[in-house]
Write a protein that holds these residues in place. Structure first.
Motif, PDB file in Angstrom:
ATOM      1  N   VAL A  32      27.913  40.721  46.138  1.00 53.88           N
ATOM      2  CA  VAL A  32      29.078  39.833  46.195  1.00 53.88           C
ATOM      3  C   VAL A  32      29.504  39.601  47.640  1.00 53.88           C
ATOM      4  O   VAL A  32      29.774  38.471  48.056  1.00 53.88           O
ATOM      5  N   GLY A  80      33.541  29.778  41.951  1.00 55.87           N
ATOM      6  CA  GLY A  80      34.209  30.924  41.336  1.00 55.87           C
ATOM      7  C   GLY A  80      34.889  31.872  42.295  1.00 55.87           C
ATOM      8  O   GLY A  80      35.384  32.926  41.863  1.00 55.87           O
ATOM      9  N   LEU A  84      37.802  35.620  41.629  1.00 52.90           N
ATOM     10  CA  LEU A  84      37.040  36.859  41.773  1.00 52.90           C
ATOM     11  C   LEU A  84      37.660  38.031  41.011  1.00 52.90           C
ATOM     12  O   LEU A  84      36.980  38.733  40.253  1.00 52.90           O
ATOM     13  N   GLY A  88      39.007  38.163  32.954  1.00 50.72           N
ATOM     14  CA  GLY A  88      38.024  37.308  32.307  1.00 50.72           C
ATOM     15  C   GLY A  88      38.634  36.367  31.294  1.00 50.72           C
ATOM     16  O   GLY A  88      38.216  35.210  31.173  1.00 50.72           O
ATOM     17  N   GLN A  93      36.589  36.476  37.010  1.00 50.80           N
ATOM     18  CA  GLN A  93      35.376  37.282  36.951  1.00 50.80           C
ATOM     19  C   GLN A  93      35.656  38.756  36.704  1.00 50.80           C
ATOM     20  O   GLN A  93      34.725  39.538  36.489  1.00 50.80           O
ATOM     21  N   LEU A  95      36.493  41.179  38.705  1.00 51.74           N
ATOM     22  CA  LEU A  95      35.965  42.116  39.701  1.00 51.74           C
ATOM     23  C   LEU A  95      37.113  42.821  40.425  1.00 51.74           C
ATOM     24  O   LEU A  95      38.264  42.383  40.375  1.00 51.74           O
ATOM     25  N   THR A 146      41.517  30.077  38.315  1.00 55.55           N
ATOM     26  CA  THR A 146      40.219  29.610  38.797  1.00 55.55           C
ATOM     27  C   THR A 146      40.315  28.876  40.131  1.00 55.55           C
ATOM     28  O   THR A 146      39.300  28.650  40.789  1.00 55.55           O
TER      29      THR A 146
END
Length: 558
Positions: A32, A80, A84, A88, A93, A95, A146
């Motif tokens: 990443v 994206g 990050l 979800g 994502q 993370l 987003t």
């Protein structure tokens, strides 16, 4: 960056201890970060100079960002990157927060003006997620998460800077559940632009019967465009001509009975807004680290190439020149700034890791410890590292001599861009007051003393200087600061005189802890780390005793 994250802080192991990241590993983290570095380097960094020289343009209420800014932003959100660390289920994502923090450090180093646009997204996302109604979340949460739509934070008014209790913008309730907002907000980053198709304004305003002061403020969401495509009654009156950040439009926004919805409860607007502001303050600290890194990289590269005079003790022959990097005066500048950057990364990345602990750890005691770290360290990061971004970038400009003052070399832009970080999201003086007056003194310094004990216990064996300084600061806090500021008849001004020095001394203690952690990490015994470590102990650390002496002088009777 990865050495600090993986080796010094052992982040993969820590994150795997959280249920949300049980499958997380170092390879994913590195992948990443490498992709983030590639995107930032190839797409965002090349726009920095032109963004500064052309700047955002204003024409009759319309704002156009510099060439390439919109295309870069569209690529950014579609890839994206804004999502990050968002959940979800919200289009994110999922993370760890530390990866988002490192992304924004890179972005700030590469192009501070462009980065101002998505800089408030995460805070706006958290604000809507935790305080918005189900209807607002269904309509706006995923778009903000987003990054498809950008967001603003509309607090400041012409007569009310840091004193938000003076806000006059009115919100009048309507029969359909909406509110009509009227008032003017200033210093609104990205209040109007062409980067996204919609802008979500989060606005502090006052209900008609609200009491005066901060307790009378509520928070509202007003979009640029409504669901049916009509435009709200929000207009940009002008953009400011600034010292730096020319690529970022800083707007004066007028609300003319603009319809919006309340976020959270009446009279609790500051509670909801502080979710956004606290997230922003960590990111501003990371801006300081990133800007100082960018200035250091330019200065270090120039010092390796620029030939001037023989360095003292150089084997060069008479009449020959050496790279100025060999001259002690230049090495001192470069090593001292490197010391601030590396220690700042340890502290900022740990803070981001602790945010994940607060959100995901099943043990309440672990969450409490993490919250204590974030509460006390965030204002230190924001204030000390933005101070250093400006003074350190100026020191890096000095490496260039006269060339640094010329725009062509790019270093002067970092100095100009860095200056604002000392002011916005709460001035650095307010950060110091927040730390001492609102976070340390009210509980009799219990939280701070606990943190200091944790730092002392975490020091590697042999850290004598750092351990002694931690004990000195602990004793001062317990035996003098608390006694004299809380004594009967003590001047109410006293903590405010001490606040700046107190924050700076704590920043230096945290740096000492960070450098001891780095120095005792396998792999750190190389010139790259040793030079910065020596720079810290020789040219940064001595300020600690000066700050302690200044506080002692303030406590002593005149």
């Amino acid at each position: 960056m990865f050495f600090i994250l993986q080796q010094v802080l052992q982040a993969p192991e820590q994150l795997r201890g959280l249920p949300a990241y049980g499958e997380f590993d170092a390879d994913l983290m590195q992948q990443v970060l490498e992709e983030a570095g590639k995107f930032v380097g190839e797409v965002i960094a090349p726009l920095n100079r032109e963004g500064d020289e052309i700047g955002a343009q204003f024409n009759n209420g319309t704002v156009t960002t510099p060439p390439g800014f919109r295309e870069a932003y569209q690529a950014f959100w579609q890839a994206g990157w804004p999502a990050l660390s968002a959940a979800g289920e919200d289009g994110g994502q999922g993370l760890p927060a530390v990866l988002e923090a490192m992304l924004y450090e890179n972005l700030s180093a590469a192009n501070h003006g462009w980065t101002m646009a998505p800089g408030l997204l995460h805070g706006a996302y958290e604000c809507i997620k935790h305080h918005g109604s189900d209807t607002l979340k269904a309509r706006y949460l995923e778009k903000v998460a987003t990054g498809e739509w950008l967001a603003t934070m509309c607090l400041t008014e012409p007569h009310a800077g840091s004193d938000l209790g003076l806000v006059r913008t009115k919100a009048v309730p309507q029969a359909d559940g909406r509110y009509l907002l009227s008032g003017t907000k200033i210093f609104i980053s990205g209040g109007e632009h062409d980067l996204t198709d919609n802008i979500v304004h989060l606005v502090l305003a006052r209900l008609p019967e609200a009491p005066p002061g901060p307790k009378g403020l509520s928070l509202f969401l007003v979009p640029k465009f409504y669901e049916d495509g009509t435009r709200s009654a929000v207009a940009c009156e002008r953009i400011e001509e600034k010292m730096g950040l020319h690529g970022s439009p800083t707007c004066v926004m007028r609300f003319d009975e603009a319809a919006g919805w309340m976020v959270g409860e009446p009279g609790k607007g500051l509670n909801a807004m502080f979710v956004m502001m606290n997230a922003a303050r960590l990111h501003v600290g990371l801006q300081g680290i990133g800007l100082l890194e960018a200035a250091w990289q330019k200065a270090d590269a120039y010092a390796q190439e620029r030939q001037q005079m023989r360095a003292p003790g150089s084997p060069s022959k008479a009449g020959q020149a050496d790279p100025i990097q060999k001259h002690p005066a230049m090495r001192r500048i470069l090593d001292a700034q490197r010391a601030w950057i590396d220690a700042g990364r340890v502290l900022a990345y740990r803070t981001a890791l602790e945010l994940d602990v607060i959100k995901h750890h099943p043990d309440p005691a672990k969450r409490e410890t993490a919250n204590r770290w974030c509460t006390l360290v965030t204002p230190v990061l924001k204030a000390a590292w933005t101070d250093q971004a400006f003074t350190g970038a100026s020191a890096c400009l000095q490496v260039f001599g006269g060339h640094g003052y010329v725009r062509e070399w790019g270093i002067e832009q970092h100095v100009r861009d860095a200056r604002v970080a000392m002011i916005y999201e709460g001035t650095n003086e307010i950060q110091a007051i927040d730390l001492l007056v609102r976070k340390v003194l009210p509980d009799g310094a219990k939280s701070l003393l606990t943190l200091l004990n944790e730092l002392a216990a975490d020091l590697p064996a042999g850290s004598a200087v750092a351990a002694a300084a931690l004990q000195q600061f602990t004793n001062f806090t317990r035996e003098q600061l608390l006694v004299q500021t809380q004594a009967a008849g003590a001047s109410p001004e006293l903590p405010y005189w001490l606040a700046d020095d107190f924050l700076r001394a704590l920043a230096l203690l945290l740096m000492a802890w960070a450098w001891e952690r780095i120095a005792h990490t396998p792999g750190a015994d190389v010139v790259r780390w040793r030079a910065a470590q020596n720079g810290f102990w020789r040219w940064v650390w001595p300020e600690f005793e000066m700050r302690m002496a200044m506080m002692q002088a303030s406590l002593s009777p005149a």
